[in-house]
Design a protein around this motif. Structure first.
Motif, PDB file in Angstrom:
ATOM      1  N   LEU A  25      50.797  23.820  38.388  1.00 46.41           N
ATOM      2  CA  LEU A  25      49.645  24.523  38.951  1.00 46.41           C
ATOM      3  C   LEU A  25      48.428  24.221  38.084  1.00 46.41           C
ATOM      4  O   LEU A  25      48.545  24.163  36.855  1.00 46.41           O
ATOM      5  CB  LEU A  25      49.860  26.041  38.961  1.00 46.41           C
ATOM      6  CG  LEU A  25      51.050  26.604  39.737  1.00 46.41           C
ATOM      7  CD1 LEU A  25      51.045  28.136  39.647  1.00 46.41           C
ATOM      8  CD2 LEU A  25      51.025  26.161  41.192  1.00 46.41           C
ATOM      9  N   VAL A  26      47.287  24.045  38.713  1.00 46.75           N
ATOM     10  CA  VAL A  26      46.038  23.859  37.969  1.00 46.75           C
ATOM     11  C   VAL A  26      44.987  24.802  38.563  1.00 46.75           C
ATOM     12  O   VAL A  26      44.814  24.863  39.781  1.00 46.75           O
ATOM     13  CB  VAL A  26      45.538  22.395  38.056  1.00 46.75           C
ATOM     14  CG1 VAL A  26      44.151  22.263  37.419  1.00 46.75           C
ATOM     15  CG2 VAL A  26      46.527  21.436  37.390  1.00 46.75           C
ATOM     16  N   GLY A  27      44.330  25.524  37.685  1.00 49.72           N
ATOM     17  CA  GLY A  27      43.196  26.339  38.114  1.00 49.72           C
ATOM     18  C   GLY A  27      43.551  27.525  38.983  1.00 49.72           C
ATOM     19  O   GLY A  27      42.754  27.938  39.843  1.00 49.72           O
ATOM     20  N   HIS A  28      44.731  28.103  38.764  1.00 49.48           N
ATOM     21  CA  HIS A  28      45.048  29.344  39.470  1.00 49.48           C
ATOM     22  C   HIS A  28      43.930  30.345  39.181  1.00 49.48           C
ATOM     23  O   HIS A  28      43.380  30.359  38.068  1.00 49.48           O
ATOM     24  CB  HIS A  28      46.408  29.891  39.005  1.00 49.48           C
ATOM     25  CG  HIS A  28      46.867  31.044  39.847  1.00 49.48           C
ATOM     26  ND1 HIS A  28      46.380  32.312  39.665  1.00 49.48           N
ATOM     27  CD2 HIS A  28      47.724  31.105  40.894  1.00 49.48           C
ATOM     28  CE1 HIS A  28      46.923  33.118  40.578  1.00 49.48           C
ATOM     29  NE2 HIS A  28      47.744  32.410  41.331  1.00 49.48           N
ATOM     30  N   SER A  29      43.616  31.208  40.127  1.00 50.10           N
ATOM     31  CA  SER A  29      42.471  32.120  39.929  1.00 50.10           C
ATOM     32  C   SER A  29      42.664  32.997  38.696  1.00 50.10           C
ATOM     33  O   SER A  29      41.691  33.399  38.055  1.00 50.10           O
ATOM     34  CB  SER A  29      42.238  32.985  41.161  1.00 50.10           C
ATOM     35  OG  SER A  29      43.349  33.817  41.379  1.00 50.10           O
TER      36      SER A  29
ATOM     37  N   GLU B  38      38.649  29.260  32.919  1.00 44.35           N
ATOM     38  CA  GLU B  38      38.749  27.831  33.245  1.00 44.35           C
ATOM     39  C   GLU B  38      37.707  27.451  34.296  1.00 44.35           C
ATOM     40  O   GLU B  38      37.641  28.041  35.367  1.00 44.35           O
ATOM     41  CB  GLU B  38      40.168  27.490  33.723  1.00 44.35           C
ATOM     42  CG  GLU B  38      41.175  27.615  32.598  1.00 44.35           C
ATOM     43  CD  GLU B  38      42.562  27.082  32.952  1.00 44.35           C
ATOM     44  OE1 GLU B  38      42.744  26.502  34.032  1.00 44.35           O
ATOM     45  OE2 GLU B  38      43.464  27.267  32.124  1.00 44.35           O
ATOM     46  N   THR B  39      36.918  26.455  33.955  1.00 45.32           N
ATOM     47  CA  THR B  39      35.859  25.986  34.865  1.00 45.32           C
ATOM     48  C   THR B  39      36.395  24.847  35.724  1.00 45.32           C
ATOM     49  O   THR B  39      37.482  24.307  35.473  1.00 45.32           O
ATOM     50  CB  THR B  39      34.690  25.431  34.044  1.00 45.32           C
ATOM     51  OG1 THR B  39      35.220  24.345  33.253  1.00 45.32           O
ATOM     52  CG2 THR B  39      34.103  26.490  33.127  1.00 45.32           C
ATOM     53  N   ASP B  40      35.603  24.456  36.708  1.00 38.81           N
ATOM     54  CA  ASP B  40      35.996  23.311  37.535  1.00 38.81           C
ATOM     55  C   ASP B  40      36.170  22.050  36.668  1.00 38.81           C
ATOM     56  O   ASP B  40      37.074  21.252  36.906  1.00 38.81           O
ATOM     57  CB  ASP B  40      34.939  23.041  38.611  1.00 38.81           C
ATOM     58  CG  ASP B  40      34.885  24.163  39.644  1.00 38.81           C
ATOM     59  OD1 ASP B  40      35.852  24.938  39.741  1.00 38.81           O
ATOM     60  OD2 ASP B  40      33.871  24.259  40.355  1.00 38.81           O
ATOM     61  N   ALA B  41      35.297  21.905  35.665  1.00 36.23           N
ATOM     62  CA  ALA B  41      35.381  20.703  34.810  1.00 36.23           C
ATOM     63  C   ALA B  41      36.699  20.692  34.029  1.00 36.23           C
ATOM     64  O   ALA B  41      37.346  19.649  33.892  1.00 36.23           O
ATOM     65  CB  ALA B  41      34.192  20.664  33.856  1.00 36.23           C
ATOM     66  N   ILE B  42      37.101  21.864  33.538  1.00 35.30           N
ATOM     67  CA  ILE B  42      38.394  21.943  32.829  1.00 35.30           C
ATOM     68  C   ILE B  42      39.522  21.618  33.807  1.00 35.30           C
ATOM     69  O   ILE B  42      40.457  20.872  33.481  1.00 35.30           O
ATOM     70  CB  ILE B  42      38.578  23.343  32.199  1.00 35.30           C
ATOM     71  CG1 ILE B  42      37.594  23.526  31.042  1.00 35.30           C
ATOM     72  CG2 ILE B  42      40.021  23.549  31.717  1.00 35.30           C
ATOM     73  CD1 ILE B  42      37.570  24.922  30.440  1.00 35.30           C
TER      74      ILE B  42
ATOM     75  N   VAL C 283      42.245  26.827  44.595  1.00 31.71           N
ATOM     76  CA  VAL C 283      40.836  27.149  44.836  1.00 31.71           C
ATOM     77  C   VAL C 283      40.774  28.384  45.730  1.00 31.71           C
ATOM     78  O   VAL C 283      41.765  28.731  46.379  1.00 31.71           O
ATOM     79  CB  VAL C 283      40.082  25.967  45.534  1.00 31.71           C
ATOM     80  CG1 VAL C 283      39.929  24.777  44.595  1.00 31.71           C
ATOM     81  CG2 VAL C 283      40.787  25.538  46.832  1.00 31.71           C
ATOM     82  N   GLY C 284      39.628  29.028  45.759  1.00 32.77           N
ATOM     83  CA  GLY C 284      39.494  30.196  46.644  1.00 32.77           C
ATOM     84  C   GLY C 284      38.423  31.142  46.154  1.00 32.77           C
ATOM     85  O   GLY C 284      38.115  31.197  44.963  1.00 32.77           O
ATOM     86  N   GLU C 285      37.876  31.889  47.089  1.00 29.84           N
ATOM     87  CA  GLU C 285      36.720  32.739  46.824  1.00 29.84           C
ATOM     88  C   GLU C 285      37.102  34.189  46.560  1.00 29.84           C
ATOM     89  O   GLU C 285      38.144  34.664  47.014  1.00 29.84           O
ATOM     90  CB  GLU C 285      35.752  32.685  48.019  1.00 29.84           C
ATOM     91  CG  GLU C 285      36.089  33.617  49.188  1.00 29.84           C
ATOM     92  CD  GLU C 285      37.274  33.165  50.035  1.00 29.84           C
ATOM     93  OE1 GLU C 285      37.811  32.074  49.797  1.00 29.84           O
ATOM     94  OE2 GLU C 285      37.692  33.933  50.946  1.00 29.84           O
ATOM     95  N   GLY C 286      36.238  34.897  45.875  1.00 30.60           N
ATOM     96  CA  GLY C 286      36.397  36.339  45.670  1.00 30.60           C
ATOM     97  C   GLY C 286      35.840  37.112  46.859  1.00 30.60           C
ATOM     98  O   GLY C 286      35.242  36.517  47.766  1.00 30.60           O
ATOM     99  N   LEU C 287      36.017  38.426  46.797  1.00 30.64           N
ATOM    100  CA  LEU C 287      35.643  39.286  47.929  1.00 30.64           C
ATOM    101  C   LEU C 287      34.147  39.236  48.260  1.00 30.64           C
ATOM    102  O   LEU C 287      33.760  39.138  49.429  1.00 30.64           O
ATOM    103  CB  LEU C 287      36.080  40.726  47.640  1.00 30.64           C
ATOM    104  CG  LEU C 287      35.920  41.701  48.804  1.00 30.64           C
ATOM    105  CD1 LEU C 287      36.708  41.232  50.026  1.00 30.64           C
ATOM    106  CD2 LEU C 287      36.394  43.096  48.400  1.00 30.64           C
ATOM    107  N   GLU C 288      33.313  39.247  47.197  1.00 27.74           N
ATOM    108  CA  GLU C 288      31.855  39.267  47.450  1.00 27.74           C
ATOM    109  C   GLU C 288      31.422  38.033  48.222  1.00 27.74           C
ATOM    110  O   GLU C 288      30.569  38.099  49.105  1.00 27.74           O
ATOM    111  CB  GLU C 288      31.088  39.291  46.124  1.00 27.74           C
ATOM    112  CG  GLU C 288      30.938  40.692  45.582  1.00 27.74           C
ATOM    113  CD  GLU C 288      30.232  40.727  44.245  1.00 27.74           C
ATOM    114  OE1 GLU C 288      29.444  39.812  43.935  1.00 27.74           O
ATOM    115  OE2 GLU C 288      30.485  41.684  43.495  1.00 27.74           O
TER     116      GLU C 288
END
Ligand SMILES: O=C[C@H](O)COP(=O)(O)O
Length: 259
Positions: free
Chosen positions: A99-103, A111-115, A134-139
């Motif tokens: 897994l990479v970049g789990h929320s 962890e940023t996109d660059a990391i 990848v994925g967005e928060g509620l706001e």
């Protein structure tokens, strides 16, 4: 072109190595008892690092048709990085995925996109297939900018990825507001984003690459909700947290096709 569904269980920080072994044994028995056809879906588990050697021993010893991966890896290969785990070590333990970049990594560990992009590269360097989350928060969902936000995350996290590498990439769309909350996105939400991710991959690479990339949905998936979500054209699997800790429930998710 048919993409084999990937049913992935992320155990997160649950299950010590002894508990992990019994969970995996129970999962394998449950699938066998149900005559699960492993041609219909690939089943993967993502245990904590400390379980992986035991998982490997069980998978190899009992010749289980289940693959496994790490929940994270270092973007470096080796050296003075206390607490980090190299992709080389995961590869040596027979891991297929990482897994990479789990929320939870993005929010708790910054962890940023660059990391993430560096970690995706590290995965490929060590023969591991990254499952990029990848994925967005509620706001952001409420503001209606979730597609733009998620595609921006995607682009930033696969920066520098070659077309050859992209073909085997797995992307997991996990709306943060649906993780561990019991709120499942609708199958239409999952389809909307999966199609947008695939279209973006086509734009960045080619139609051929986009056809091969698997896009998973994750966020409060249960056996009851899995068939509808997995019935969507662009959803090629699920990344399951809580429900993957229950062997029967997870086995029933893997058997989504037999309902
Ligand atoms: O990696 C898995 C996701 O974070 C989903 O977790 P959950 O099924 O407990 O909502």
């Amino acid at each position: 072109m048919t993409r084999k569904p990937l049913i992935a269980g992320n155990w997160k920080m649950n299950m010590d190595h002894a508990e992990g072994v019994s969970l995996l044994q129970k999962l394998a028995w449950t699938l066998d008892d149900a005559n699960f056809n492993y041609d219909n879906a690939e089943v993967a588990v993502f245990p904590p690092f400390t379980d992986i050697r035991s998982v490997q021993t069980l998978v190899e010893g009992d010749k289980l048709n289940i693959v496994y991966g790490g929940q994270d890896l270092s973007d470096k290969d080796s050296g003075a990085y206390t607490g980090d785990i190299s992709g080389a070590f995961l590869n040596k333990l027979g891991a297929t995925y990482v897994l990479v970049g789990h929320s939870e990594r993005r929010t708790i560990h910054g962890e940023t996109d660059a990391i993430c992009a560096d970690k995706v590269q590290a995965a490929y360097r060590h023969g591991l297939t990254p499952v990029l989350c990848v994925g967005e928060g509620l706001e952001i969902r409420e503001a209606g900018t979730h597609v733009d936000f998620t595609l921006e995350q995607l682009r930033g996290s696969i920066e520098g990825l070659s077309s050859e590498q992209a073909e085997t990439l797995v992307v997991a769309y996990e709306p943060v507001w649906a993780i561990g909350t019991g709120k499942v996105a609708t199958s239409a939400d999952a389809q909307e984003m999966s199609a947008a991710i695939r279209a973006e991959i086509e734009k960045l690479y080619s139609a051929d690459v986009a056809e091969k990339v698997r896009v998973l949905y994750g966020g409060s998936v249960k056996a009851a909700s899995a068939p509808e979500i997995l019935g969507e054209a662009d959803v090629d699997g699920v990344l399951v947290g809580g429900a993957s800790l229950d062997a029967e429930e997870f086995a029933n998710i893997a058997r989504f096709d037999s309902k």
